[in-house]
Design a protein around this motif. Structure first.
Motif, short mmCIF file in Angstrom:
data_model
loop_
_atom_site.label_atom_id
_atom_site.label_comp_id
_atom_site.label_asym_id
_atom_site.label_seq_id
_atom_site.Cartn_x
_atom_site.Cartn_y
_atom_site.Cartn_z
N PRO A 318 0.85 -1.21 -0.07
CA PRO A 318 -0.02 0.10 0.12
C PRO A 318 0.77 1.09 0.16
CG PRO A 318 -0.94 -1.65 1.50
CD PRO A 318 0.60 -2.28 1.07
N PRO A 319 0.28 2.40 -0.73
CA PRO A 319 1.07 3.63 -0.77
C PRO A 319 1.67 3.94 0.69
CG PRO A 319 -0.57 3.79 -2.09
CD PRO A 319 -0.86 2.58 -1.29
N SER A 320 2.87 4.36 1.00
CA SER A 320 3.23 4.66 2.18
C SER A 320 3.49 6.27 2.52
CB SER A 320 4.70 4.08 2.30
OG SER A 320 5.61 4.65 1.26
N ALA A 321 2.88 6.91 1.54
CA ALA A 321 2.77 8.67 1.70
C ALA A 321 1.28 8.73 1.24
CB ALA A 321 3.92 9.44 1.25
N PRO A 322 0.86 9.92 1.90
CA PRO A 322 -0.64 10.35 1.40
C PRO A 322 -0.52 11.45 0.21
CG PRO A 322 0.29 11.91 3.25
CD PRO A 322 1.18 10.52 3.10
N PRO A 323 -1.61 11.52 -0.57
CA PRO A 323 -1.62 12.33 -1.37
C PRO A 323 -0.83 13.86 -1.21
CG PRO A 323 -3.59 11.19 -1.71
CD PRO A 323 -3.04 10.93 -0.20
N SER A 346 8.07 7.59 -5.17
CA SER A 346 8.95 6.79 -4.42
C SER A 346 7.98 5.99 -3.41
CB SER A 346 10.06 7.50 -3.51
OG SER A 346 9.66 8.72 -2.99
N HIS A 347 7.07 6.80 -3.00
CA HIS A 347 6.06 6.18 -1.99
C HIS A 347 4.81 5.63 -2.38
CE1 HIS A 347 8.39 7.63 1.36
NE2 HIS A 347 8.71 8.66 0.64
N GLN A 348 4.73 5.58 -4.06
CA GLN A 348 3.23 5.04 -4.28
C GLN A 348 3.36 3.35 -4.16
OE1 GLN A 348 2.90 6.46 -8.50
NE2 GLN A 348 2.50 8.59 -7.76
N ASN A 349 4.36 2.73 -4.24
CA ASN A 349 4.55 1.29 -4.05
C ASN A 349 3.98 0.51 -5.04
OD1 ASN A 349 5.98 2.43 -1.86
ND2 ASN A 349 4.80 1.74 -0.35
N GLY A 350 3.66 0.98 -5.84
CA GLY A 350 2.95 -0.01 -7.00
C GLY A 350 2.14 1.09 -7.95
N VAL A 351 1.38 0.37 -8.85
CA VAL A 351 0.66 1.39 -9.70
C VAL A 351 -0.86 1.62 -8.90
CG1 VAL A 351 -1.00 1.17 -11.79
CG2 VAL A 351 1.46 -0.19 -11.64
N LEU A 352 -0.86 3.09 -8.99
CA LEU A 352 -2.21 3.64 -8.25
C LEU A 352 -3.49 3.22 -9.01
CD1 LEU A 352 -0.99 7.19 -7.14
CD2 LEU A 352 -1.01 5.19 -5.92
N LYS A 353 -4.24 2.76 -8.08
CA LYS A 353 -5.73 2.28 -8.99
C LYS A 353 -6.80 3.44 -8.67
CE LYS A 353 -4.26 -1.62 -10.26
NZ LYS A 353 -4.31 -2.23 -11.61
N GLY A 354 -6.61 4.26 -7.67
CA GLY A 354 -7.49 5.30 -7.38
C GLY A 354 -7.27 5.89 -6.04
N TYR A 355 -8.42 6.62 -5.52
CA TYR A 355 -8.40 7.55 -4.14
C TYR A 355 -9.65 7.19 -3.34
CZ TYR A 355 -4.44 9.54 -6.60
OH TYR A 355 -3.30 10.14 -7.53
N ILE A 356 -9.66 7.17 -2.16
CA ILE A 356 -10.67 7.10 -1.21
C ILE A 356 -10.71 8.45 -0.50
CG2 ILE A 356 -11.76 6.12 0.94
CD1 ILE A 356 -11.64 4.39 -1.50
N ILE A 357 -11.87 9.26 -0.57
CA ILE A 357 -12.09 10.44 0.36
C ILE A 357 -12.88 10.34 1.37
CG2 ILE A 357 -13.13 12.71 -0.04
CD1 ILE A 357 -11.50 11.13 -3.24
N ALA A 402 -2.12 -3.59 -3.72
CA ALA A 402 -1.97 -4.06 -2.36
C ALA A 402 -2.79 -3.61 -1.21
CB ALA A 402 -0.58 -3.76 -1.86
N GLY A 403 -3.59 -2.34 -1.43
CA GLY A 403 -4.31 -1.83 -0.39
C GLY A 403 -4.35 -0.42 -0.43
N LEU A 404 -5.04 0.28 0.70
CA LEU A 404 -5.20 1.49 0.88
C LEU A 404 -3.84 2.12 1.69
CD1 LEU A 404 -7.14 4.12 0.57
CD2 LEU A 404 -7.97 3.41 3.03
N GLY A 405 -3.41 3.34 1.22
CA GLY A 405 -2.61 3.78 1.74
C GLY A 405 -2.64 4.68 2.85
#
Length: 727
Positions: A318-323, A346-357, A402-405
């Motif tokens: 999961p992303p290790s830093a916030p937007p 460097s903190h996206q840790n993979g291909v981003l799929k989207g965002y949760i607000i 991998a999950g939510l950051g």
């Protein structure tokens, strides 16, 4: 004054003066009209009071220009004679619903008919004002990038041309002190070199002598994360030739660009135990491919590197830093725009799929609501169906396979203001005089104002004329629970419907239910109130009747109320009503003798009573005591004398100043006249009778007297016999 004198005015003139007592004074004089040397010399016309310069707001019900002059009158506007709106023997010019086209120079010309005497003229300027109106307004929300230039449009018209003023977050912008801010010729505001602190609510005010209007917008200054929009391309060139490598970027503020050639390998483990044949390498970035190589090191130096390993790809996490750069701005009274940039690469840790607000009401123990953005290329969302003028907390997190950051730091933002949804409560109105209505009300609950309370509008209109309502704006009072305001300048003695509304910057809330407010009671008390003694049981009251303009109502309903009571507070006050509006005196009768009274007068009409006058004090005339002394007793002291005693007369029966007492005595059953023994002074309480008959029965009574005369003797008579000396 007799104008345009001719022979028909000759004769005797008599002045007759009357008053309420019926007196009549007559004087007379004779007027003779004669022509000397032929026809009378004409007298030039005179304008005594000329019309005055006047300014009115366009749409006002009417404007009147009126001089006081003699003889024939002609009205002109800008030199052109007028025929409409002229009344009162041409002395008055009335312009109904004045418009801008009615502005100009108005002139009244006085002409002496059939005469060679030149005319005279006086004039005045009429200025019709027009309240400001916007011809160009900004959008409700403006977004601009840092370091850019933005112009916020605002253009208004009016007569005279309105002055423009800008406010940021309710504070006046002093343009002369801010070099980045410039007021453009049309009233718009230009801001150069935008910085984040320029974000806020901007208000544009247009003002002139006829009124004021305002409009608002919200400016959001955004900062954008660096992004390479076009990177360098692989190139093949001939040795010795030049090559150009391009790199185009975006972001605010503008990103700095650095170039590197053949990035070096990174030493991950500088000292590995020579006995080991394997190690664990940590601190790598998930979802990246790596190659590794080794070399041996001794005291002499470093050997050759091994052959590179095959590429090893790490799994996603999961992303290790916030937007980044999360900002929120209110768009409408029920929506907020949220914007962001992706987490650092460097903190996206993979291909981003989207965002949760996720968002919730700020500062309240309530659960979150969630929105899912399934496209990683989308970096904004309009949150809708929110509560009007409410503060929200908003967070954004990115996710991959991998999950939510990590969620971003909370940002707070208000939805924009709306209009109030309920009217002011407990609205009460009363007429305070013939042209003014007093309003009282309670403010709406803050949760229903839906914004910043900008004030209240007090509205009054005559039945069937709501479109001609009088509106007065009152600033909000945040200290008191009951607000007070006045609407003045209304038509005398008229009935008005009244209402109150609360308003915010976006507009007006609903009106309170209309109330019918009638004409007012009199607002002044009768003047010159005097009170004089009329008799032993009456007082004479006089006052000055109200003037007609003080009636505040139908003259036929006007009268006076008289209130009087004993000065010492004994007994009950009494009231007498007089229904004659021109009455100026009244005799108060059936009072007690030699008693002080306090009297007041008030005027009333069909609506109610006015204020009481100041109290006046008077005393009825002195009379004789209405009862005799009490506790009368007699004691024989010898064969020819006896001592008579008594107590005070009740104060209420004195009816004046007691000057002394008289003891009345005569032989019992005797036909002889009653004799009197005088005891002077109001402190006397006994008398020694002498010269009486031996062993004789006497009938005794006592009376008090004032300067008016003798009072009533004591009752019943007492009997006492003189002593027998035994001789």
């Amino acid at each position: 004054m007799i104008t345009s004198l001719d022979r028909t005015h000759a004769g005797f003139y008599r002045c007759i003066v009357r008053n309420r007592m019926g007196a009549l004074l007559q004087r007379q004089t004779e007027v003779q009209v004669a022509y000397v040397g032929g026809p009378a010399d004409p007298i030039a016309p005179t304008i005594i009071v000329p019309p005055r310069n006047t300014s009115v707001v366009a749409g006002t019900s009417e404007v009147t220009m009126e001089p006081l002059i003699k003889l024939h009158i002609i009205w002109k506007k800008d030199g052109v004679p007028l025929s409409s709106g002229i009344s009162d023997y041409s002395r008055r010019l009335t312009i109904l619903n004045p418009a801008l086209s009615d502005s100009g120079y108005y002139e009244c010309e006085a002409v002496l008919r059939s005469s060679s005497v030149p005319a005279v003229a006086e004039g005045a300027y009429l200025s019709v004002l027009e309240p400001p109106q916007f011809v160009k307004e900004p959008e409700r929300h403006i977004t601009a990038e840092m370091e850019k230039v933005v112009a916020i449009p605002c253009q208004a018209k009016g007569v005279p041309p309105p002055e423009m003023a800008w406010y940021k977050d309710a504070a006046l912008i002093h343009l002369e002190k801010l070099s980045r801010f410039q007021l453009l010729a049309d009233g718009s505001l230009q801001i150069s070199g935008l910085v984040p602190d320029d974000t806020g609510m901007f208000q544009c005010f247009a003002r002139n002598a006829a009124g004021e209007v305002q409009t608002t917008t919200y400016l959001a200054v955004t900062s954008i994360a660096p992004n390479i929009t076009r990177g360098p391309q692989d190139s093949t060139v001939i040795d010795g030739m030049s090559v150009i490598l391009n790199c185009e970027t975006s972001g605010a503020p503008r990103p700095a660009i650095t170039w590197q050639k053949d990035a070096p390998w990174t030493v991950l483990l500088a000292s590995v135990d020579p006995e080991l044949t394997s190690v664990v390498v940590r601190g790598l970035v998930p979802a990246r491919s790596y190659q590794f190589r080794l070399c041996a090191v001794n005291d002499v130096g470093r050997g050759q590197f091994s052959k590179d390993t095959e590429r090893v790809s790490l799994p996603e996490e999961p992303p290790s830093a916030p937007p980044q750069n999360v900002i929120a701005s209110g768009r409408t009274n029920q929506s907020i725009m949220i914007q962001w940039q992706p987490p650092p690469e460097s903190h996206q840790n993979g291909v981003l799929k989207g965002y949760i607000i996720r968002y919730c009401l700020a500062g309240l123990p309530v659960g979150y609501q969630f929105k899912n953005i399934t496209n990683a290329d989308v970096n904004n969302l309009l949150l809708e169906d929110l509560i009007i003028w409410t503060n929200y907390e908003i967070e954004v997190a990115a996710y991959n396979s991998a999950g939510l950051g990590v969620y971003s730091m909370k940002v707070t933002e208000w939805t924009l203001q709306g209009v109030p949804t309920v009217p002011p409560g407990n609205v009460q109105t009363e007429a305070t005089n013939s042209t003014t209505i007093r309003f009282t009300w309670n403010p709406p609950s803050p949760q229903f104002i839906n914004g910043i309370n900008q004030g209240y509008k007090l509205i009054a209109w005559e039945p069937e004329h709501e479109e001609e309502a009088t509106v007065v704006t009152v600033r909000p009072n945040f200290q008191d629970s009951v607000h007070v305001g006045y609407v003045a300048g209304l038509r005398k003695f008229a009935e008005y419907f009244t209402s109150v509304l609360c308003f915010t910057t976006p507009g007006d809330g609903p009106r309170s239910p209309p109330q019918l407010t009638l004409q007012a009671p009199p607002d002044v008390a009768p003047a010159n109130v005097t009170l004089r003694t009329a008799s032993e049981t009456s007082l004479w009251l006089r006052w000055m009747p109200l003037l007609e303009q003080e009636y505040n109502g139908n003259p036929d309903s006007v009268g006076y109320r008289i209130r009087y009571a004993r000065w010492d507070g004994r007994g009950q006050p009494a009231v007498h009503v007089i229904h004659d509006r021109v009455e100026r005196e009244f005799t108060i009768e059936d009072l007690e003798e030699w008693t002080q009274y306090r009297v007041q007068v008030q005027a009333f009409n069909a609506i109610g009573s006015g204020p009481w006058s100041h109290s006046v004090v008077g005393r009825t005339r002195e009379s004789v005591p209405s009862s005799g002394p009490s506790n009368v007793s007699a004691l024989a002291t010898s064969s020819s004398s006896m001592l008579v005693r008594w107590s005070d007369i009740p104060e209420a029966d004195c009816n004046g100043l007691i000057l002394g007492y008289k003891v009345m005595y005569k032989e019992k059953d005797s036909e002889a006249r009653v004799r009197f023994w005088l005891a002077e002074g109001n402190a006397s309480r006994s008398a020694q009778l002498s010269g009486l008959g031996k062993y004789t029965l006497y009938e005794i009574r006592v009376l008090a007297f004032t300067r008016i005369g003798d009072g009533v003797p004591s009752r019943p008579p007492i009997l006492e016999r003189t002593l027998d000396d035994g001789g």
